[in-house]
Design an enzyme around this catalytic site. Structure first.
Site, PDB file in Angstrom:
ATOM      1  N   GLU A  38      33.960  11.736 -16.920  1.00  0.00           N
ATOM      2  CA  GLU A  38      34.725  12.229 -15.788  1.00  0.00           C
ATOM      3  C   GLU A  38      35.685  11.159 -15.237  1.00  0.00           C
ATOM      4  OE1 GLU A  38      35.066  15.286 -14.346  1.00  0.00           O
ATOM      5  OE2 GLU A  38      36.548  14.264 -13.130  1.00  0.00           O
ATOM      6  N   THR A  82      39.263  19.013 -15.913  1.00  0.00           N
ATOM      7  CA  THR A  82      38.157  18.918 -16.887  1.00  0.00           C
ATOM      8  C   THR A  82      38.195  20.072 -17.878  1.00  0.00           C
ATOM      9  OG1 THR A  82      36.749  17.997 -15.150  1.00  0.00           O
ATOM     10  CG2 THR A  82      35.654  18.660 -17.171  1.00  0.00           C
ATOM     11  N   HIS A 197      33.744  11.158  -9.944  1.00  0.00           N
ATOM     12  CA  HIS A 197      34.730  12.181  -9.554  1.00  0.00           C
ATOM     13  C   HIS A 197      35.225  11.865  -8.148  1.00  0.00           C
ATOM     14  CE1 HIS A 197      36.540  16.027  -8.608  1.00  0.00           C
ATOM     15  NE2 HIS A 197      36.355  16.426  -9.846  1.00  0.00           N
ATOM     16  N   ASP A 256      38.209  12.424 -19.539  1.00  0.00           N
ATOM     17  CA  ASP A 256      38.765  13.785 -19.483  1.00  0.00           C
ATOM     18  C   ASP A 256      40.195  13.836 -18.928  1.00  0.00           C
ATOM     19  OD1 ASP A 256      37.981  13.362 -16.805  1.00  0.00           O
ATOM     20  OD2 ASP A 256      37.049  15.339 -16.564  1.00  0.00           O
ATOM     21  N   HIS A 257      40.495  12.973 -17.953  1.00  0.00           N
ATOM     22  CA  HIS A 257      41.832  12.963 -17.331  1.00  0.00           C
ATOM     23  C   HIS A 257      41.878  11.777 -16.378  1.00  0.00           C
ATOM     24  CE1 HIS A 257      39.733  14.565 -13.873  1.00  0.00           C
ATOM     25  NE2 HIS A 257      39.263  15.532 -14.639  1.00  0.00           N
TER      26      HIS A 257
HETATM   27  C1  GP9 Z   1      33.190  20.307 -12.265  1.00  0.00           C
HETATM   28  C2  GP9 Z   1      33.625  19.107 -12.988  1.00  0.00           C
HETATM   29  C3  GP9 Z   1      34.839  18.483 -12.346  1.00  0.00           C
HETATM   30  O1  GP9 Z   1      32.183  21.050 -12.856  1.00  0.00           O
HETATM   31  O2  GP9 Z   1      33.797  19.348 -14.334  1.00  0.00           O
HETATM   32  O3  GP9 Z   1      35.996  19.178 -12.591  1.00  0.00           O
HETATM   33  P1  GP9 Z   1      37.431  18.549 -12.300  1.00  0.00           P
HETATM   34  O4  GP9 Z   1      37.682  18.629 -10.814  1.00  0.00           O
HETATM   35  O5  GP9 Z   1      37.433  17.121 -12.754  1.00  0.00           O
HETATM   36  O6  GP9 Z   1      38.354  19.393 -13.085  1.00  0.00           O
HETATM   37 MN    MN Z   2      37.192  16.068 -14.540  1.00  0.00          MN
END
Ligand code: GP9
Ligand code: MN
Length: 418
Positions: A38, A82, A197, A256-257
């Protein structure tokens, strides 16, 4: 219409990269464990904050004999964050220019990595301790042919086990390996982490390093949650070894980003010690990619320029599965024929020589402006490729494609209707 698939197919076949002989099948028959890191960007790797190492375990992996580490790897996500990275990973198609494809096209036909592996006898799973409907995952995973989605209800979240968005990554890793131990083998299990996150909150006992000191609390805390994530990855490796699952698995981990948006440029300028130009902003879209193959012995840092679109063919080829007929836009990162051309969802792109951002063509190595002619031919190609991908999604065109036969299905109803 459906006939556009013929054109797209021609484009994909013309740009296809054959697998490298050395790595094709290097992890054949093994369990596939994928970790979505994440908000993990590349800049904390092999870096320090307040003199303290941010990612000790990942730093070791960059030098590990069984790991191939990609420092020039980029995320290609859009608004779906994500979920867009999941979409890229599973399908090697681009996410949409507007909205999240997980919401807008969850009923489509895909030919996902999960489906390919399921056809090869893999038990396919996603583990993520959040509500199953978040990002519409429960619906989308049916279309992606994920056998089993272990959502929040599959985890025991004891006192002190949750922070920020939900379950902490360390207990998550412990319990996800327990789940793996129960799965029929070979399995594919994709773990989506959560602790690192925004807004990057952590309990005191999980703060293994000091926070940074800048005008941005977000950036200051980010280093601590990244440090926590690093610890959780070590937990994953330890637990896999303890459960006897390590040797017979391949572990693929990618960011992921971005975690730090452009709203925090002042703090980032302070940390990086340089001005954040459009070139730097594009370079900050690098996310780490680790391919860890226990017993491989030929680990190295691979400087190839690549993106999330490349993950699906890279992984399938490692597992010894050919993709010559698949409708995918990425290429095997290990292939000698892999093209160094990473297209961002907004049209920016990276090549071996250039970074194209803010309508300026930069030299990738120096960040200096270069001759616009160097970027020119790629501008149209980037748009064409994004359009082709979008037309597949908007037209649900994979309904009409049978990858087994490698051709349009004979009774193409959509062509008849139109
Ligand atoms: C939520 C998690 C975060 O289940 O995958 O999502 P994001 O805000 O990073 O897209
Ligand atoms: Mn994410």
């Amino acid at each position: 219409d459906g006939s556009e698939l013929v054109e797209v197919n021609n484009y994909i076949r013309a740009n296809q990269a054959d697998p490298s002989k050395e790595t094709f099948g290097a992890a054949e028959g093994r369990n596939l464990i994928v970790v979505s890191l994440e908000s993990m960007q590349t800049f904390p790797i092999n870096n320090k904050v307040n003199g303290q190492t941010i990612t000790p375990f990942m730093n070791e992996l960059t030098k590990d004999k069984d790991t191939i580490y990609f420092p020039n790897f980029y995320h290609q996500t859009g608004l779906g964050k994500t979920s867009d990275s999941e979409f890229l990973f599973e399908n090697s198609l681009y996410p949409l220019s507007g909205g999240a494809v997980f919401f807008t096209h969850s009923g489509n036909t895909f030919n996902s990595l999960s489906e390919r592996l399921g056809d090869k006898g893999y038990h396919t799973t996603v583990q993520h301790p959040n509500a199953k409907s978040f990002w519409n995952r429960d619906m989308m995973y049916e279309s992606l042919k994920v056998d089993e989605f272990l959502d929040v209800d599959s985890f025991e979240i004891g006192e002190g086990d949750a922070v920020n968005w939900g379950m902490k990554d360390i207990p998550f890793m412990e319990q996800s390996v327990e789940h793996m131990a129960e799965m029929p083998q070979p399995f594919y299990s994709r773990l989506i982490t959560l602790t690192n996150h925004h807004p990057f909150f952590l309990d005191e006992e999980d703060q293994f390093i000091e926070e940074y000191d800048s005008v941005s609390g977000t950036v200051n805390r980010y280093f601590q949650t990244v440090r926590y994530m690093d610890e959780s990855i070590e937990t994953l490796f330890d637990e896999l070894k303890a459960k006897g699952l390590y040797e017979n698995s391949v572990i693929v981990m990618y960011g992921d980003h971005y975690g730090i948006s452009e709203n925090h440029n002042e703090a980032m300028q302070q940390f990086l010690g340089k001005e954040i130009t459009p070139y730097e902003t594009a370079q900050l879209q690098r996310v780490p990619l680790f391919v860890h193959i226990p017993g491989y012995g030929e680990g190295h840092v691979n400087e190839e320029v690549g993106g999330q679109i490349d993950l699906r063919p890279t992984v399938l080829h490692l597992l010894g599965i050919k993709t010559t007929k698949d409708m995918q836009f990425g290429g095997d990162l290990f292939s000698e024929e892999h093209e160094e051309f990473v297209i961002f969802r907004d049209g920016r792109f990276i090549t071996d020589n250039n970074v194209y951002a803010g309508n300026v063509c930069y030299d990738r190595a120096t960040g200096e402006e270069s001759d616009p002619a160097e970027c020119e031919p790629y501008i149209d190609q980037a748009m064409t490729e994004l359009d082709y991908s979008e037309s597949i999604i908007n037209g649900d065109l994979l309904r009409f494609y049978s990858e087994e036969e490698g051709q349009l299905q004979p009774n193409n109803q959509m062509l008849e209707i139109e």
